[in-house]
Design an enzyme around this catalytic site. Structure first.
Site, PDB file in Angstrom:
ATOM      1  N   LYS A   1      41.335  56.720 -29.956  1.00 44.63           N
ATOM      2  CA  LYS A   1      42.767  57.011 -29.831  1.00 44.63           C
ATOM      3  C   LYS A   1      43.063  58.496 -29.624  1.00 44.63           C
ATOM      4  CE  LYS A   1      47.229  56.575 -32.148  1.00 44.63           C
ATOM      5  NZ  LYS A   1      47.982  56.054 -33.317  1.00 44.63           N
TER       6      LYS A   1
ATOM      7  N   ASP B   1      61.088  54.325 -30.128  1.00 42.40           N
ATOM      8  CA  ASP B   1      60.058  55.330 -29.905  1.00 42.40           C
ATOM      9  C   ASP B   1      59.361  55.082 -28.577  1.00 42.40           C
ATOM     10  OD1 ASP B   1      58.476  57.478 -30.338  1.00 42.40           O
ATOM     11  OD2 ASP B   1      57.491  56.721 -32.137  1.00 42.40           O
TER      12      ASP B   1
ATOM     13  N   ASP C   1      60.770  62.169 -27.555  1.00 37.27           N
ATOM     14  CA  ASP C   1      60.762  60.896 -26.826  1.00 37.27           C
ATOM     15  C   ASP C   1      61.151  59.715 -27.721  1.00 37.27           C
ATOM     16  OD1 ASP C   1      58.505  60.974 -28.385  1.00 37.27           O
ATOM     17  OD2 ASP C   1      57.206  60.004 -26.921  1.00 37.27           O
TER      18      ASP C   1
END
Length: 935
Positions: A704, A635, A854
């Protein structure tokens, strides 16, 4: 002869009003001449006129599309006046001219395409299965949900329903025929008979079958009239395309070409020196006579499909009736409508719904659309307007060219890397089905419970109008919860039923891409972009030995799935996996009766599947020789910020997002949280009240979400969207009563400090993003859409327009969306370019490769090789002059440098585009040594 006369009259009319016939018009005239007796004088006149209008005879065969034997007829006519005329040679297959692919297409470094584990005969059988699948309107599969034994009442109800369905079929057919007769009475085209030609394209029984299929898809809450109309119109169009391909003999030619194409793929095939798309185009060019593989333009306008669907739906509502006493024998046997057209309000909008009077009893089968699986390897056609199915119409590009004015010629030259990895099922499916069936274990085993388990509101005395406001709100919440549970349950039912249908079968997922170049699987219900359950039951069809490091990669992959040890090194994750081997093996051996460690992970079903794979590999005589079909994921590590850091050569940013070598993975969210905490301490010492209140509340979790929005166009204050991310209750900051009274002030303060922290850590990122945003703003304010071309040559147009009830050509670009969407879309286009480059080079080296944007998947054996390729292509991509090329492209497109006079906005845009952000000192080659490029 009559058809030829009409076309000749049409050409004369065009000339009389000063319009020039196009090449297709001449092809149609000459084809008609080839089907009848005409004099050489007539042929010579039209050939001469063709040349006078600037066309060449060769162009008829190079640019025009033919059906059936049209090409042979045109050639026959041409040879009447030019007896020695020969067809022009087929053009050389076009390849992408991007500098990034010079080595890839170099014949000096050519490597044979990896063969499939199927013979030519087996692939031919699979092709026939695919044709049969597509020619059928639906695919019927068995449901995995355990059905209860039928009671006598249920058996009687199903028999009654079958009888009614026969009656509905007759009545709908009669209604359709009556409608067509009424339309045919109008001599001139008008709004009353506009749909008549579209009602004559299919056999009448086909229309009826399509209309009755809708009955089984009605929701208990009703379905939007617009949705049903669109579905009906689309189904008729799809069926028309299929029949047209059959009638034009196009499928026969596809069958012939595919029969040669599979020799490149089969293990006993001969060709070796071609890539799949190159070989397919070579075979098409050499095919010679017969119909073209692409049909002439025949897409129906959206409004035509909607009006057709509305008309068919109206006939269905009028023609389907049931006896009033069907459920209550005491009532009179009067026929009443089966479907009702009602209006409802949803979020203050009035919505038109179609509601069914009867609910179909629970069946043990599901009927799905034909875009379910691909049992044969799809053809790698080079035309982005065409489908990867053989009978269906589904372009490789998701956005309509007409709405974007896309230059299709440029798009054809792009390396459309569509992931075509073969898949099969894994044993996890066996353990998924019992929890799905058993109500008692559904909640504990991460499968959605049935709707019957939904909370019920307390019974209220009196009529519904007597309910209090709180009781009405509770009733609405219960209904919403029941609908959500039903939706989740049906979604899981579809996925597991499809998986069970495909058990032990090999199949492919053809992909298409959106306007940014991001790829998505075409089958909608079941694919590897799905949730944890879907991914847990997919395996690569091809197996590879684990090799010396494969088992270690399986263990690291398992720990990554748990969500633990994100900040630890790869070796520490491997050591942790070895420490808990007893839990891993227990999960594999006794998933539902053991210690159930796998249920504590972030991705439980994928973790269980990985536990089983590790158990089988570790218990084999030689783990390195164990043949594994298991996909291991890698990842991306803050992928968007990685692209920004590389674009700006930002050294500090590159370190924060793992583009530099380091002993442990860097956590950008913790770094930003630490920076925000330093700002807070400084403000607290200076007496800022809100900074003092927030002492002890700044954490990774709090910052975050806002950090993630940086990649997606997050702006500085008054950043409403940014402050919104601090508002949800799960954030520890807002769950504390001491902060609740300062909620709004605290949110805005933290947004400001987070953006300040990001600006300090990623200065180049913010400069690039501001430059992109301001450029897009000026372009959109001039009334134009933002366009650019990726490093691989893919043309991109942002499809954001203001919503107006008018024709598409008069729509204006939505300035706000064009501006805000440009930075994230530009980064997404770079991300997709990197994926395509990685996929191409993995293909060339014989790796199995799959991407979820991705996140890249491959066998455990080839993880290290894929990582190396991925880094190489990242460096190659960002070694290009990406921002400079973007600036030059936009200056040429929007600022017209050749003009002597420019508008004020052009001068301002020229100044903006010319001021390309400066870059830092980060050395891209450091990426090759980065251990944690993937998280």
């Amino acid at each position: 002869q009559g058809h030829l006369h009409r076309i000749q009259c049409l050409l004369s009319m065009l000339e009389s009003v000063g319009l020039q016939p196009n090449l297709d018009s001449y092809a149609a005239v000459l084809e008609c001449m080839g089907r009848t007796l005409v004099s050489p004088k007539t042929v010579r006149r039209y050939v001469q006129q063709l040349r006078t209008d600037g066309f060449h005879v060769d162009e008829l065969f190079q640019k025009c599309l033919f059906e059936d034997d049209g090409k042979e007829k045109v050639l026959k006519v041409i040879r009447i006046v030019q007896p020695n005329y020969q067809l022009p040679p087929p053009p050389e297959p076009e390849i992408c001219k991007s500098s990034l692919l010079q080595d890839f297409y170099s014949r000096d470094k050519a490597v044979s395409y990896p063969k499939l584990e199927f013979s030519v005969e087996e692939l031919q059988e699979r092709f026939q299965q695919q044709l049969e699948l597509e020619l059928n309107n639906t695919v019927t599969i068995q449901s995995v949900e355990a059905s209860k034994p039928l009671t006598p009442q249920a058996t009687q109800a199903r028999a009654l329903l079958a009888s009614l369905r026969g009656q509905w079929q007759d009545s709908v057919l009669q209604a359709l025929q009556h409608s067509k007769r009424q339309m045919s009475k109008f001599k001139k085209a008008s709004g009353h008979n506009l749909l008549y030609p579209y009602l004559c394209l299919l056999p009448e029984e086909e229309y009826v079958s399509i209309m009755l299929q809708i009955l089984s898809s009605l929701s208990p809450q009703g379905v939007s009239l617009v949705v049903l109309a669109r579905e009906l119109g689309s189904k008729v169009y799809d069926r028309y395309i299929t029949l047209r391909k059959l009638r034009s003999r196009q499928l026969e030619k596809v069958q012939e070409i595919y029969g040669d194409y599979i020799h490149l793929l089969a293990k006993d095939g001969q060709p070796k020196e071609y890539l799949p798309r190159e070989y397919w185009e070579k075979l098409v060019a050499e095919a010679g006579f017969g119909p073209s593989l692409n049909l002439k333009e025949c897409s129906w306008p959206f409004m035509v499909q909607m009006r057709l669907g509305m008309h068919l739906l109206e006939l269905l509502v009028q023609a389907t009736k049931v006896p009033r006493n069907i459920l209550n024998p005491r009532l009179e046997p009067k026929l009443v409508p089966l479907l009702y057209h009602i209006y409802s309000f949803q979020s203050s909008w009035q919505v038109s719904l179609v509601l069914g009077l009867l609910q179909v009893p629970s069946w043990s089968e599901l009927s799905l659309c034909k875009a379910l699986i691909h049992p044969c390897c799809p053809s790698c056609r080079g035309d982005p307007e065409r489908s990867f199915w053989f009978c269906m119409d589904s372009a490789s590009h998701r956005t309509l060219a007409a709405s974007l004015n896309l230059p299709w010629h440029s798009l054809r030259l792009c390396p459309l890397v569509l992931v075509l990895a073969a898949w099969e099922k894994r044993p996890t499916l066996t353990w998924l089905q019992p929890p799905f069936r058993e109500l008692q274990t559904a909640r504990r085993r991460h499968t959605p419970p049935p709707r019957s388990e939904a909370p019920r509101p307390p019974a209220a005395p009196g009529s519904p109008s007597a309910l209090s406001k709180s009781q009405k709100q509770e009733l609405l919440l219960c209904k919403k919860k029941a609908a959500e549970m039903h939706s989740l349950r049906m979604d899981a039912l579809y996925k597991l039923s499809i998986a069970n249908h495909l058990r032990d079968k090999v199949f492919w997922f053809p992909h298409n891409m959106d306007f940014r170049g991001r790829t998505y699987p075409c089958p909608p219900y079941f694919n590897h972009l799905g949730n944890d359950v879907t991914r847990a039951i997919l395996l690569f069809a091809e197996g590879r030995p684990l090799g010396p490091k494969g088992l270690d990669w399986l263990k690291i992959h398992l720990i990554n799935l748990t969500g633990l040890k994100k900040k630890n090194s790869l070796q520490e994750r491997l050591d942790y996996a070895n420490e808990i081997m007893e839990d891993i093996l227990d999960s594999a051996d006794r998933p539902l009766t053991g210690r159930k460690w796998w249920m504590t992970t972030d991705e439980p079903w994928q973790a269980l599947a990985c536990c089983m794979e590790i158990a089988k590999a570790s218990r084999s005589p030689d783990p390195a020789a164990y043949i594994s079909h298991f996909p291991v994921h890698q990842d991306g590590s803050c992928n968007g910020l990685q692209h920004y850091a590389a674009l700006g050569r930002d050294l500090i940013g590159a370190i924060s997002v793992n583009l530099m070598p380091c002993s442990v993975p860097q956590d950008v969210y913790s770094a930003v949280a630490q920076q925000v905490e330093e700002f807070r301490r400084k403000d607290a010492r200076q007496g800022v009240k809100i900074a003092q209140v927030l002492q002890g509340f700044i954490s990774r979790k709090v910052v975050k979400q806002t950090v993630m929005t940086v990649v997606y166009g997050g702006r500085a204050l008054p950043a409403y969207s940014g402050s919104h991310y601090f508002a949800p209750p799960p954030d520890p900051l807002l769950c504390l009563c001491s902060v609740q009274e300062y909620l709004w002030e605290a949110s805005h303060y933290l947004v400001k400090q987070v953006f300040n922290g990001i600006k300090e850590m990623f200065s180049a990122t913010r400069d690039i993003q501001n430059w992109l945003t301001e450029s897009a703003k000026l372009i959109a304010q001039s009334g134009q859409t933002v366009e650019w071309v990726t490093p691989l040559g893919l043309p991109i147009v942002q499809p954001y327009y203001r919503s107006k009830s008018t024709v598409v050509s008069s729509w204006k670009p939505n300035t706000v969306k064009q501006k805000n969407a440009f930075p994230p879309n530009f980064i997404h286009s770079l991300d997709s370019t990197h994926m395509m480059l990685t996929a191409l080079h993995c293909l060339r080296q014989g790796l199995t490769f799959v991407s979820v944007h991705d996140c890249y998947w491959t066998h455990a054996l080839t993880v290290d090789v894929m990582n190396q390729i991925c880094r190489q292509q990242f460096v190659a991509l960002h070694s290009e002059r990406i921002l400079q090329d973007l600036s030059e492209f936009m200056l040429e497109k929007y600022c017209s440098p050749g003009r002597e006079t420019r508008a004020q906005w052009q001068k301002k845009l020229t100044e903006q585009l010319s001021s390309v952000p400066k870059t830092g000192e980060f050395n891209l080659e450091e990426v090759m040594n980065s251990t944690y490029f993937f998280s």
